[in-house]
Design a protein around this motif. Structure first.
Motif, PDB file in Angstrom:
ATOM      1  N   PRO A 117       6.475   4.609  13.172  1.00  0.00           N
ATOM      2  CA  PRO A 117       6.661   4.307  14.595  1.00  0.00           C
ATOM      3  C   PRO A 117       6.376   2.837  14.927  1.00  0.00           C
ATOM      4  O   PRO A 117       5.611   2.174  14.227  1.00  0.00           O
ATOM      5  CB  PRO A 117       5.637   5.214  15.295  1.00  0.00           C
ATOM      6  N   ARG A 118       7.005   2.376  15.997  1.00  0.00           N
ATOM      7  CA  ARG A 118       6.790   0.996  16.445  1.00  0.00           C
ATOM      8  C   ARG A 118       5.317   0.732  16.693  1.00  0.00           C
ATOM      9  O   ARG A 118       4.572   1.606  17.105  1.00  0.00           O
ATOM     10  CB  ARG A 118       7.544   0.749  17.744  1.00  0.00           C
ATOM     11  N   ARG A 119       4.911  -0.496  16.434  1.00  0.00           N
ATOM     12  CA  ARG A 119       3.538  -0.966  16.612  1.00  0.00           C
ATOM     13  C   ARG A 119       2.538  -0.212  15.723  1.00  0.00           C
ATOM     14  O   ARG A 119       1.343  -0.182  16.010  1.00  0.00           O
ATOM     15  CB  ARG A 119       3.127  -0.921  18.074  1.00  0.00           C
ATOM     16  N   ARG A 120       3.032   0.414  14.683  1.00  0.00           N
ATOM     17  CA  ARG A 120       2.186   1.065  13.679  1.00  0.00           C
ATOM     18  C   ARG A 120       2.467   0.400  12.332  1.00  0.00           C
ATOM     19  O   ARG A 120       3.543  -0.150  12.123  1.00  0.00           O
ATOM     20  CB  ARG A 120       2.493   2.553  13.535  1.00  0.00           C
ATOM     21  N   THR A 121       1.521   0.485  11.422  1.00  0.00           N
ATOM     22  CA  THR A 121       1.684  -0.089  10.090  1.00  0.00           C
ATOM     23  C   THR A 121       1.581   1.016   9.063  1.00  0.00           C
ATOM     24  O   THR A 121       0.697   1.879   9.156  1.00  0.00           O
ATOM     25  CB  THR A 121       0.597  -1.160   9.829  1.00  0.00           C
ATOM     26  N   GLY A 122       2.473   0.986   8.085  1.00  0.00           N
ATOM     27  CA  GLY A 122       2.502   2.010   7.050  1.00  0.00           C
ATOM     28  C   GLY A 122       1.409   1.821   6.010  1.00  0.00           C
ATOM     29  O   GLY A 122       0.965   0.710   5.737  1.00  0.00           O
ATOM     30  N   ILE A 123       0.996   2.928   5.438  1.00  0.00           N
ATOM     31  CA  ILE A 123       0.019   2.965   4.341  1.00  0.00           C
ATOM     32  C   ILE A 123       0.644   3.799   3.241  1.00  0.00           C
ATOM     33  O   ILE A 123       0.953   4.966   3.453  1.00  0.00           O
ATOM     34  CB  ILE A 123      -1.310   3.615   4.790  1.00  0.00           C
ATOM     35  N   GLY A 124       0.831   3.196   2.080  1.00  0.00           N
ATOM     36  CA  GLY A 124       1.463   3.905   0.979  1.00  0.00           C
ATOM     37  C   GLY A 124       0.551   4.930   0.331  1.00  0.00           C
ATOM     38  O   GLY A 124      -0.610   4.649   0.053  1.00  0.00           O
ATOM     39  N   LEU A 125       1.085   6.125   0.082  1.00  0.00           N
ATOM     40  CA  LEU A 125       0.333   7.202  -0.575  1.00  0.00           C
ATOM     41  C   LEU A 125       1.155   7.750  -1.729  1.00  0.00           C
ATOM     42  O   LEU A 125       2.352   7.980  -1.578  1.00  0.00           O
ATOM     43  CB  LEU A 125       0.050   8.343   0.399  1.00  0.00           C
ATOM     44  N   ARG A 126       0.507   7.944  -2.868  1.00  0.00           N
ATOM     45  CA  ARG A 126       1.152   8.659  -3.967  1.00  0.00           C
ATOM     46  C   ARG A 126       0.568  10.057  -3.969  1.00  0.00           C
ATOM     47  O   ARG A 126      -0.649  10.241  -3.989  1.00  0.00           O
ATOM     48  CB  ARG A 126       0.908   7.984  -5.317  1.00  0.00           C
ATOM     49  N   LEU A 127       1.458  11.037  -3.913  1.00  0.00           N
ATOM     50  CA  LEU A 127       1.018  12.430  -3.868  1.00  0.00           C
ATOM     51  C   LEU A 127       0.785  12.956  -5.278  1.00  0.00           C
ATOM     52  O   LEU A 127       1.243  12.366  -6.262  1.00  0.00           O
ATOM     53  CB  LEU A 127       2.056  13.284  -3.135  1.00  0.00           C
ATOM     54  N   ALA A 128       0.111  14.083  -5.383  1.00  0.00           N
ATOM     55  CA  ALA A 128      -0.201  14.689  -6.676  1.00  0.00           C
ATOM     56  C   ALA A 128       1.063  15.064  -7.445  1.00  0.00           C
ATOM     57  O   ALA A 128       1.068  15.041  -8.677  1.00  0.00           O
ATOM     58  CB  ALA A 128      -1.084  15.916  -6.481  1.00  0.00           C
ATOM     59  N   ASP A 129       2.156  15.371  -6.725  1.00  0.00           N
ATOM     60  CA  ASP A 129       3.403  15.734  -7.405  1.00  0.00           C
ATOM     61  C   ASP A 129       4.235  14.507  -7.800  1.00  0.00           C
ATOM     62  O   ASP A 129       5.354  14.639  -8.281  1.00  0.00           O
ATOM     63  CB  ASP A 129       4.235  16.687  -6.547  1.00  0.00           C
ATOM     64  N   GLY A 130       3.699  13.290  -7.566  1.00  0.00           N
ATOM     65  CA  GLY A 130       4.390  12.063  -7.954  1.00  0.00           C
ATOM     66  C   GLY A 130       5.210  11.430  -6.853  1.00  0.00           C
ATOM     67  O   GLY A 130       5.660  10.291  -6.977  1.00  0.00           O
ATOM     68  N   ALA A 131       5.430  12.120  -5.755  1.00  0.00           N
ATOM     69  CA  ALA A 131       6.213  11.576  -4.639  1.00  0.00           C
ATOM     70  C   ALA A 131       5.410  10.482  -3.926  1.00  0.00           C
ATOM     71  O   ALA A 131       4.179  10.455  -3.981  1.00  0.00           O
ATOM     72  CB  ALA A 131       6.574  12.676  -3.652  1.00  0.00           C
ATOM     73  N   THR A 132       6.114   9.586  -3.270  1.00  0.00           N
ATOM     74  CA  THR A 132       5.489   8.522  -2.492  1.00  0.00           C
ATOM     75  C   THR A 132       5.874   8.701  -1.027  1.00  0.00           C
ATOM     76  O   THR A 132       7.033   8.943  -0.710  1.00  0.00           O
ATOM     77  CB  THR A 132       5.976   7.143  -2.990  1.00  0.00           C
ATOM     78  N   VAL A 133       4.884   8.604  -0.140  1.00  0.00           N
ATOM     79  CA  VAL A 133       5.112   8.704   1.298  1.00  0.00           C
ATOM     80  C   VAL A 133       4.310   7.614   1.998  1.00  0.00           C
ATOM     81  O   VAL A 133       3.472   6.954   1.389  1.00  0.00           O
ATOM     82  CB  VAL A 133       4.713  10.096   1.857  1.00  0.00           C
ATOM     83  N   GLN A 134       4.579   7.477   3.299  1.00  0.00           N
ATOM     84  CA  GLN A 134       3.821   6.522   4.100  1.00  0.00           C
ATOM     85  C   GLN A 134       3.079   7.239   5.222  1.00  0.00           C
ATOM     86  O   GLN A 134       3.681   7.944   6.019  1.00  0.00           O
ATOM     87  CB  GLN A 134       4.754   5.505   4.767  1.00  0.00           C
ATOM     88  N   ALA A 135       1.776   7.053   5.250  1.00  0.00           N
ATOM     89  CA  ALA A 135       1.004   7.415   6.430  1.00  0.00           C
ATOM     90  C   ALA A 135       1.080   6.184   7.325  1.00  0.00           C
ATOM     91  O   ALA A 135       1.532   5.130   6.874  1.00  0.00           O
ATOM     92  CB  ALA A 135      -0.437   7.718   6.046  1.00  0.00           C
ATOM     93  N   TRP A 136       0.650   6.266   8.563  1.00  0.00           N
ATOM     94  CA  TRP A 136       0.740   5.123   9.456  1.00  0.00           C
ATOM     95  C   TRP A 136      -0.276   5.226  10.571  1.00  0.00           C
ATOM     96  O   TRP A 136      -0.756   6.309  10.905  1.00  0.00           O
ATOM     97  CB  TRP A 136       2.145   4.986  10.045  1.00  0.00           C
ATOM     98  N   ALA A 137      -0.635   4.076  11.133  1.00  0.00           N
ATOM     99  CA  ALA A 137      -1.561   4.024  12.262  1.00  0.00           C
ATOM    100  C   ALA A 137      -1.519   2.635  12.881  1.00  0.00           C
ATOM    101  O   ALA A 137      -1.073   1.681  12.237  1.00  0.00           O
ATOM    102  CB  ALA A 137      -2.979   4.342  11.807  1.00  0.00           C
ATOM    103  N   LYS A 138      -1.969   2.535  14.119  1.00  0.00           N
ATOM    104  CA  LYS A 138      -2.124   1.220  14.743  1.00  0.00           C
ATOM    105  C   LYS A 138      -3.221   0.459  14.013  1.00  0.00           C
ATOM    106  O   LYS A 138      -3.048  -0.675  13.621  1.00  0.00           O
ATOM    107  CB  LYS A 138      -2.509   1.358  16.219  1.00  0.00           C
ATOM    108  N   ASP A 139      -4.369   1.109  13.868  1.00  0.00           N
ATOM    109  CA  ASP A 139      -5.496   0.505  13.145  1.00  0.00           C
ATOM    110  C   ASP A 139      -5.407   0.971  11.695  1.00  0.00           C
ATOM    111  O   ASP A 139      -6.191   1.793  11.242  1.00  0.00           O
ATOM    112  CB  ASP A 139      -6.812   0.921  13.794  1.00  0.00           C
TER     113      ASP A 139
END
Length: 160
Positions: A117-139
């Motif tokens: 989402p706008r004005r949020r910054t992504g945080i890269g996560l590697r999952l146990a199954d090997g997939a990569t996703v982004q969590a995100w937050a303002k802070d």
């Protein structure tokens, strides 16, 4: 998740925003009543209700789709929850001075939105199954720190 301790939370939107339009309309009405001009009761009341209604819809959407909550067992980003046991690694923060994009920056963002989402910054996560996703937050730095700590605590608790 309501019974667990909350380690990090961002509400996405606040209900106080609904009052800003009506307060402005009331201030305009007070100004009109204080001067010799005509008070526009109907127009200002209508505008106040209309603004409050539209902002209320935005607040509901914000609370549903861009709120973030981290507990000792799960991370919720928008409408999607992810168990901390399913997170294998939190990738380091992106170097702001680097022109090279990190591989996790093109990964799917958590939640049902098409991206971070706008004005949020992504945080890269590697999952146990090997997939990569982004969590995100303002802070994002506070979420990254709380998430890293919660994952290490969850791993240490699982090893016992």
């Amino acid at each position: 998740m309501t019974d667990e301790a909350i380690l990090f939370a961002e509400p996405g939107a606040r209900w106080r925003a609904v009052s800003y339009g009506p307060i402005l309309c009331a201030a305009i009405l007070a100004f009109e009543l204080g001067t010799e001009g005509t008070a526009h009761w109907f127009a200002l009341t209508f505008c106040a209700a209309l603004i409050a209604g539209f902002v209320a819809l935005q607040v509901v959407a914000g609370k549903r789709h861009i709120s973030v909550e981290l507990t000792p067992t799960a991370l919720r980003s928008g409408t999607e929850s992810l168990s901390l046991n399913s997170i294998a690694e939190v990738f380091p923060e992106r170097d702001e001075h680097s022109r090279r994009e990190e591989p996790w920056e093109s990964a799917r963002a958590l939640g049902e939105l098409t991206g971070v989402p706008r004005r949020r910054t992504g945080i890269g996560l590697r999952l146990a199954d090997g997939a990569t996703v982004q969590a995100w937050a303002k802070d994002h730095r506070a979420l990254r720190e709380a998430l890293t700590e919660a994952i290490s605590r969850s791993e240490n608790g699982a090893d016992r």
